[in-house]
Design an enzyme around this catalytic site. Structure first.
Site, short mmCIF file in Angstrom:
data_model
loop_
_atom_site.label_atom_id
_atom_site.label_comp_id
_atom_site.label_asym_id
_atom_site.label_seq_id
_atom_site.Cartn_x
_atom_site.Cartn_y
_atom_site.Cartn_z
N HIS A 70 0.84 -1.20 0.00
CA HIS A 70 0.00 0.00 0.00
C HIS A 70 0.87 1.24 0.00
CE1 HIS A 70 1.27 -0.53 4.15
NE2 HIS A 70 1.18 0.80 4.24
N THR A 72 0.82 4.62 2.12
CA THR A 72 0.19 5.33 3.24
C THR A 72 -0.08 6.78 2.83
OG1 THR A 72 1.47 3.97 4.79
CG2 THR A 72 0.46 5.98 5.67
N HIS A 150 5.14 6.65 -1.61
CA HIS A 150 5.88 5.43 -1.92
C HIS A 150 5.10 4.20 -1.49
CE1 HIS A 150 6.50 6.01 2.35
NE2 HIS A 150 6.71 4.70 2.42
N THR A 152 6.22 0.75 0.42
CA THR A 152 7.31 -0.02 1.03
C THR A 152 7.25 -1.44 0.48
OG1 THR A 152 7.24 1.26 3.09
CG2 THR A 152 8.21 -0.95 3.22
#
Ligand code: 2AM
Length: 222
Positions: A70, A72, A150, A152
């Protein structure tokens, strides 16, 4: 008006659709495999804490991978994080909840701590991006909004996920200072693009073809 308060999630974000999540995990493996096989990379292992090139397996180095891939948007910590209620109360957040979005990945990066995908948010996605998202982790610098966006993909043991966005801003800070990074080769296939090296074990590949992934904007309450 209800007397009960809305529950706030651990975080709001864009969650990858299952099929695109599986394929991005593969892309991430491909990236680490090709990067780890670059001669230039093998010569610069010390930044990752290894002296012998036979000892470093990047897939193993990034021991932790997120359960759900995902991006955030707002970390709320169930309401404990500054500004979470204000964020959740916004009309745009309510109206976007559970809507589908296409995310655009422009680069993949690896540092001794994290591996991640850099996103380019659309105007519509930026409406869901907190004003202080970049300042929150790097208060002394200024960045274009959305710079920290971004996904992760993995972290080294003992490293927290939140580090990935900090590492990304570190790359962008160097680029803003006019450092292009050392051009040290190219990757091919699904991760095709030029590889740049920015010292201290910071590697980035700018993708020749952006990767698009489908996602749903929602909250994670786990
Ligand atoms: P990430 O967005 O870099 O992956 C749950 O911990 C999620 O919230 C993770 O995805 C994590 O990092 C993100 N996160 C944790 N702490 C955060 C913080 N202080 N600010 C923004 N995001 C955070």
């Amino acid at each position: 008006p209800s007397l009960e308060k809305d529950l706030l999630p651990l975080y709001f974000g864009w969650f990858l659709a299952k099929r695109d999540e599986d394929s991005l995990r593969k892309t991430s493996h491909e990236f680490l495999e090709q990067l780890g096989n670059l001669k230039a990379f093998k010569k610069r292992l010390l930044a990752y804490g290894y002296e012998d090139k036979h000892k470093l397996d990047l897939l193993k180095h990034f021991a932790k991978t997120p359960n759900i891939l995902h991006c955030t948007a707002k970390f709320c910590d169930y309401g404990k994080a500054v500004g979470s209620e204000e964020y959740a109360r916004q009309e745009v957040v309510k109206k976007s909840y559970s809507k589908g979005y296409t995310l655009h990945i422009t680069a993949l990066f690896a540092t001794p701590r994290t591996v991640g995908a850099r996103l380019e948010l659309t105007e519509e996605q930026l409406l869901l991006w907190p004003l202080d998202a970049e300042r929150e982790v790097m208060p002394k610098d200024s960045f274009p909004r959305g710079s920290r966006a971004h996904i992760t993909l993995g972290t080294a043991a003992e490293v927290q996920d939140v580090q990935t966005g900090i590492d990304l801003l570190e790359f962008i800070k160097l680029q803003q200072a006019g450092r292009e990074g050392e051009s040290l080769g190219e990757l091919t296939g699904s991760v095709a693009g030029k590889v740049s090296y920015f010292d201290n074990g910071m590697w980035m590949v700018n993708l020749s073809r952006k990767i698009e992934v489908k996602s749903i904007f929602s909250g994670y309450y786990g």
